[in-house]
Scaffold this motif. Structure first.
Motif, PDB file in Angstrom:
ATOM      1  N   TYR A   1      25.286  33.857  40.139  1.00 33.04           N
ATOM      2  CA  TYR A   1      25.054  32.257  39.280  1.00 33.04           C
ATOM      3  C   TYR A   1      25.454  31.390  40.080  1.00 33.04           C
ATOM      4  CZ  TYR A   1      25.275  35.950  35.701  1.00 33.04           C
ATOM      5  OH  TYR A   1      24.705  37.112  35.000  1.00 33.04           O
ATOM      6  N   ALA A   2      26.172  31.408  41.573  1.00 36.41           N
ATOM      7  CA  ALA A   2      26.273  30.205  42.302  1.00 36.41           C
ATOM      8  C   ALA A   2      24.838  29.973  42.833  1.00 36.41           C
ATOM      9  CB  ALA A   2      26.997  30.769  43.370  1.00 36.41           C
ATOM     10  N   VAL A   3      23.961  31.083  43.094  1.00 41.22           N
ATOM     11  CA  VAL A   3      22.780  30.938  43.516  1.00 41.22           C
ATOM     12  C   VAL A   3      21.789  30.237  42.528  1.00 41.22           C
ATOM     13  CG1 VAL A   3      20.494  32.153  44.261  1.00 41.22           C
ATOM     14  CG2 VAL A   3      22.516  32.933  45.091  1.00 41.22           C
ATOM     15  N   ALA A   4      22.086  30.721  40.973  1.00 34.74           N
ATOM     16  CA  ALA A   4      21.389  30.051  40.103  1.00 34.74           C
ATOM     17  C   ALA A   4      21.519  28.553  40.102  1.00 34.74           C
ATOM     18  CB  ALA A   4      21.606  30.753  38.811  1.00 34.74           C
ATOM     19  N   ASP A   5      22.686  28.232  40.238  1.00 38.23           N
ATOM     20  CA  ASP A   5      23.184  26.846  40.010  1.00 38.23           C
ATOM     21  C   ASP A   5      22.493  25.998  41.417  1.00 38.23           C
ATOM     22  OD1 ASP A   5      24.865  26.859  37.934  1.00 38.23           O
ATOM     23  OD2 ASP A   5      26.534  26.479  39.002  1.00 38.23           O
TER      24      ASP A   5
ATOM     25  N   TYR B   1      26.936  26.533  35.844  1.00 35.21           N
ATOM     26  CA  TYR B   1      28.082  27.525  35.805  1.00 35.21           C
ATOM     27  C   TYR B   1      29.155  26.946  36.289  1.00 35.21           C
ATOM     28  CZ  TYR B   1      24.775  30.840  34.218  1.00 35.21           C
ATOM     29  OH  TYR B   1      23.753  31.576  33.403  1.00 35.21           O
ATOM     30  N   TYR B   2      29.238  26.167  37.525  1.00 35.27           N
ATOM     31  CA  TYR B   2      30.559  25.417  38.227  1.00 35.27           C
ATOM     32  C   TYR B   2      30.233  24.190  37.695  1.00 35.27           C
ATOM     33  CZ  TYR B   2      30.772  29.942  40.576  1.00 35.27           C
ATOM     34  OH  TYR B   2      30.989  31.358  40.663  1.00 35.27           O
ATOM     35  N   ASP B   3      31.401  23.433  38.023  1.00 29.55           N
ATOM     36  CA  ASP B   3      31.417  22.043  37.970  1.00 29.55           C
ATOM     37  C   ASP B   3      31.575  21.455  39.413  1.00 29.55           C
ATOM     38  OD1 ASP B   3      32.279  19.370  37.928  1.00 29.55           O
ATOM     39  OD2 ASP B   3      33.995  19.763  36.506  1.00 29.55           O
ATOM     40  N   TYR B   4      30.487  20.757  39.875  1.00 29.83           N
ATOM     41  CA  TYR B   4      30.603  20.330  41.326  1.00 29.83           C
ATOM     42  C   TYR B   4      30.860  18.796  41.565  1.00 29.83           C
ATOM     43  CZ  TYR B   4      27.642  24.521  41.606  1.00 29.83           C
ATOM     44  OH  TYR B   4      27.313  25.978  41.476  1.00 29.83           O
ATOM     45  N   SER B   5      31.862  18.281  40.645  1.00 31.68           N
ATOM     46  CA  SER B   5      32.143  16.782  40.728  1.00 31.68           C
ATOM     47  C   SER B   5      32.696  16.586  41.902  1.00 31.68           C
ATOM     48  CB  SER B   5      32.921  16.441  39.324  1.00 31.68           C
ATOM     49  OG  SER B   5      33.589  17.270  39.007  1.00 31.68           O
TER      50      SER B   5
ATOM     51  N   LYS C   1      30.345  22.194  47.385  1.00 27.37           N
ATOM     52  CA  LYS C   1      31.203  23.401  47.824  1.00 27.37           C
ATOM     53  C   LYS C   1      32.335  23.756  47.105  1.00 27.37           C
ATOM     54  CE  LYS C   1      29.493  24.181  52.391  1.00 27.37           C
ATOM     55  NZ  LYS C   1      29.150  23.334  53.594  1.00 27.37           N
ATOM     56  N   SER C   2      32.555  22.574  46.145  1.00 25.67           N
ATOM     57  CA  SER C   2      33.956  22.946  45.418  1.00 25.67           C
ATOM     58  C   SER C   2      33.870  24.027  44.384  1.00 25.67           C
ATOM     59  CB  SER C   2      34.139  21.715  44.467  1.00 25.67           C
ATOM     60  OG  SER C   2      33.283  21.243  43.688  1.00 25.67           O
ATOM     61  N   ARG C   3      32.860  24.129  43.602  1.00 21.35           N
ATOM     62  CA  ARG C   3      32.677  25.526  42.884  1.00 21.35           C
ATOM     63  C   ARG C   3      33.924  25.715  41.793  1.00 21.35           C
ATOM     64  NH1 ARG C   3      29.821  30.591  45.747  1.00 21.35           N
ATOM     65  NH2 ARG C   3      31.145  31.405  44.456  1.00 21.35           N
ATOM     66  N   VAL C   4      34.134  24.797  40.803  1.00 16.59           N
ATOM     67  CA  VAL C   4      35.246  24.930  40.053  1.00 16.59           C
ATOM     68  C   VAL C   4      34.490  25.292  38.649  1.00 16.59           C
ATOM     69  CG1 VAL C   4      36.933  23.883  38.355  1.00 16.59           C
ATOM     70  CG2 VAL C   4      36.412  23.147  40.636  1.00 16.59           C
ATOM     71  N   PRO C   5      34.778  26.699  37.902  1.00 15.89           N
ATOM     72  CA  PRO C   5      34.334  27.217  36.797  1.00 15.89           C
ATOM     73  C   PRO C   5      34.114  26.073  35.674  1.00 15.89           C
ATOM     74  CG  PRO C   5      35.686  28.677  37.477  1.00 15.89           C
ATOM     75  CD  PRO C   5      35.919  27.525  38.404  1.00 15.89           C
ATOM     76  N   ASN C   6      32.929  25.957  35.383  1.00 11.47           N
ATOM     77  CA  ASN C   6      32.555  24.870  34.232  1.00 11.47           C
ATOM     78  C   ASN C   6      33.338  25.576  32.924  1.00 11.47           C
ATOM     79  OD1 ASN C   6      31.287  23.245  31.997  1.00 11.47           O
ATOM     80  ND2 ASN C   6      29.447  23.909  32.527  1.00 11.47           N
ATOM     81  N   PRO C   7      34.157  24.466  32.266  1.00  6.90           N
ATOM     82  CA  PRO C   7      34.972  25.183  31.144  1.00  6.90           C
ATOM     83  C   PRO C   7      34.201  25.335  30.005  1.00  6.90           C
ATOM     84  CG  PRO C   7      35.484  23.052  31.718  1.00  6.90           C
ATOM     85  CD  PRO C   7      34.734  23.289  32.772  1.00  6.90           C
TER      86      PRO C   7
END
Ligand code: COA
Length: 697
Positions: A513-517, A563-567, A571-577
């Protein structure tokens, strides 16, 4: 006397020349020859011994083909110690690559000289072991802990100049290894220099090796050998020399028994075998000087960059002058990176961007190119239009290649009058960085066109894999299956984050899922839309949460959210709620009550789906051998090298166990878990994927 070590007297110097092509690997004959040569020199009144290699290199290491077989005396550590113990002065003269056991022989010698182009190193960790013939004991005594730690745990090759500065070499001189070695040995004799065994040198003072061990273990992401090698260096500092040697040997043997060693050595030989194909054996490639590239987006610009760096002239075709300028900008940016990293000079940069590269908006300018690669939008009609135009303007014998990642190359070839000249060359993005090239051979592709595809890959420094035509070829077809497996686990109760963690622990550089992002969620969205439009099998499971993420305008890293929030940065990879509620919506709609998944089950299912699809790919002849799949996954999909590739992993886990899992899961989802006929056959016959590799070579 051994056949591979030639003995000769030149004045006071006994010369031992090794002649064991191609790389003077230290097999049994070489080892016994070196010991006999030293003994003979001692008996016949020589005052010094010179050791060097004939052909392209000094010893490039232990003979890896002997690994895993019962070792035969004399063992390499004893050979090095025998050389070191000689009462004569021993000089090693290095050229080519003095690696592993090769450098250890040189360290057993009393003096070391090399030609300027020589490289030295202890790359054993790259094949899952560590120096086992005194490398970890002698190098720290010679150059200290920091330099040894870097060289031994990275496995990197060190150029002659750096090796001289570090103190690994005593001298660097121009000439043949024989000439410079003889001159140096004579100089040492004339100056009255004495023997200089490294074992008698003081070892460095010990440092906090537990901390070093932990730091190296963390950096190697699951690979054991570099950290275990730290314990070898520790032994050099804390134990007397002979006890240190024993400890090094024990650690070496421990690593020799690991699956990681098997995996890495499999990877080493697989990447050297993958380009050996019966269909191009003895077939000369066509001339390759000028390349055309159609489309200057990220992919086309990456291909052009790679081609320019490999010495080809490139004509880039775009639709408009503005698009051509933008394409040039991308290529300049890529080459600017190479300039910044010191890979090319400013002059070279100017040459490549101003002379070797030309831009055009007219197909007529492609009349003289030897090979043209189309990298336009993934749409069959668009590709057909491009190939019709190419067919009209390209010179006879020019190769027409498509960079499509899944479309049918036979269908593309059919719009031309020269289907024998059409081939798929599937690069991976960014094409100037990624090492994998799938050479897609269509029904009518001529053998010399295939050979040219491989020649181009080699020129560009790629690892090329032969693939047949099917949706997604080798890599993307298998990817699509294991991604589907992961999507099913999410529907059944796992989270994307749990899956990413489990697979990263397994050793993948990034979870799916990180790859997909990273790749962009819009790509998968487009594929799903296409597949739904073509009509899904009613038995196939489907879901909508991934589409909904895209509908909200979130395409992954490039939009800052997926899938992740990169704000907070890429590299921060916080799950997107927003993701979990979307998944729960799908589960509710399909009446699924979520269940727990362990990390072990996630890995087993994911890997089984990958291996099963790969077995279909091999069974159908899309990949020639299991090792071709391994190389594809290693170089294009971040598969952990120390596991050797999915097929090697499957062999080590056991094919019967894998098939039993698939049959068990098929009870719940018979559509997805259809066992590959090849897997069933191998299990029935008690054979492995590696048996198929061996039969094919
Ligand atoms: N043992 C046995 N065979 C070896 C070998 C080794 N240590 N090193 C290379 N070979 C073989 C290769 O398999 C290849 O065989 P093939 O022609 O049948 O395919 C051949 O030698 C040439 O090697 P290749 O890698 O294609 O040549 P190269 O010039 O690109 O690279 C080396 C040469 C030496 C840099 C590279 O082969 C290498 O890194 N070898 C491993 C070195 C090593 O790890 N040594 C430590 C072992 S303890």
């Amino acid at each position: 006397m051994s056949q591979v070590i030639q003995y000769e007297r030149v004045g006071d110097i006994a010369v031992l020349a090794s002649n064991n092509p191609p790389v003077n690997a230290l097999g049994y004959d070489v080892r016994i020859g070196l010991v006999e040569g030293i003994e003979r020199a001692e008996q016949d009144g020589a005052k010094a011994v010179l050791i060097y290699g004939e052909g392209r290199t000094f010893f490039a290491g232990a003979d890896i083909r002997e690994f895993g077989k019962p070792p035969k005396e004399p063992f390499l550590p004893d050979v090095c110690s025998r050389i070191e113990a000689s009462h004569l002065i021993v000089v090693s003269s290095l050229h080519g690559t003095a690696l592993g056991g090769g450098l250890e022989i040189a360290l057993g010698s009393h003096y070391r000289i090399a030609v300027p182009s020589a490289r030295v190193g202890l790359p054993e960790v790259l094949i899952g072991v560590m120096p086992g013939a005194g490398g970890t004991q002698r190098l720290p005594r010679l150059i200290g802990i920091d330099g040894s730690l870097d060289i031994i745990t990275s496995g990197r090759q060190v150029g002659a100049k750096e090796a001289l500065d570090l103190g690994i070499l005593d001298k660097v001189a121009e000439g043949t290894p024989r000439e410079i070695g003889l001159a140096y040995a004579q100089e040492l004799l004339d100056s009255g220099a004495g023997r200089r065994p490294i074992r008698d040198m003081d070892a460095p003072a010990a440092v906090d090796f537990d901390a070093l061990y932990e730091a190296v273990l963390k950096k190697s992401r699951g690979q054991l050998a570099p950290a275990v090698a730290v314990r070898g260096i520790q032994a050099a500092c804390e134990l007397p020399f002979d006890k240190g040697m024993k400890r090094e040997r024990d650690l070496f043997m421990e690593l020799m028994a690991t699956d990681q060693r098997q995996g890495l050595i499999h990877a080493f030989f697989a990447e050297r075998t993958v380009g050996k194909l019966p269909e191009i054996d003895g077939i000369a490639p066509r001339d390759l000087n000028a390349l055309g590239v159609i489309g200057g987006g990220t992919m086309g610009a990456g291909i052009a960059t790679s081609a320019l760096l490999s010495g080809l002239n490139v004509t880039m075709l775009e639709m408009t002058p503005e698009a051509a300028a933008a394409a040039k900008g991308r290529i300049q940016k890529n080459l600017g990176g190479a300039l910044k990293r010191g890979k090319i000079s400013q002059d070279k940069y100017e040459d490549l961007t101003e002379k070797a590269l030309s831009l055009t908006t007219s197909y007529d300018d492609l009349g003289d190119v030897d090979l043209v690669i189309e990298a336009v939008f993934e749409d069959m009609d668009v590709k057909k239009t491009v190939f019709t135009q190419l067919d009209a303007v390209c010179k006879p014998g020019a190769i027409l290649a498509s960079n499509t990642s899944y479309l049918n190359v036979d269908e593309i070839a059919a719009v031309t009058k020269r289907p024998q000249d059409v081939i798929g060359l599937h690069f991976f993005s960014p094409a100037h960085v990624m090492k994998l090239l799938e050479v897609v051979v269509a029904d009518k592709t001529a053998p010399d066109v295939v050979a040219t595809g491989f020649a181009l890959g080699k020129k560009m420094g790629k690892v090329s894999v032969r693939a047949g035509v099917c949706d997604g070829f080798i890599g993307n077809r298998i990817l699509s299956t294991y991604r589907t497996c992961a999507d099913h686990m999410i529907l059944d109760g796992a989270s994307p984050y749990q899956i990413d963690v489990a697979l990263e622990k397994f050793g993948f550089a990034m979870g799916p899922y990180a790859v997909a992002d990273l790749a962009g969620l819009d790509i998968g969205w487009a594929v799903r839309k296409r597949k739904r439009a073509e009509g899904l099998d009613p038995a196939a499971r489907d879901s909508t949460y991934a589409d909904k993420i895209c509908e909200d305008g979130h395409f992954g890293q490039k939009t800052g959210m997926g899938y992740y929030d990169y704000s907070a940065g890429p590299k921060s990879r916080v799950p997107n709620p927003q993701v979990i509620p979307l998944i729960e919506g799908d589960r509710d709609a399909q009446g699924i009550s979520p269940r727990e998944f362990t990390e072990d089950e996630i890995v087993r299912r994911y890997m089984a789906s990958m291996v099963n699809e790969a077995a279909k790919v091999v069974g159908e002849g899309i990949a020639l051998r299991p090792l071709d799949v391994d190389v594809t996954l290693l170089y294009g999909y971040g598969f952990p090298r120390y596991r050797g590739g999915p097929m090697k992993w499957a062999d080590m886990v056991g094919l019967p166990e894998l098939l039993a899992d698939i049959q068990k899961w098929a009870k719940d989802d018979p559509y997805f878990w259809q066992a590959a006929p090849l897997l069933e056959q191998l299990v029935a016959e008690g054979r492995t994927f590696d048996d198929l590799n061996k039969e094919a070579s």
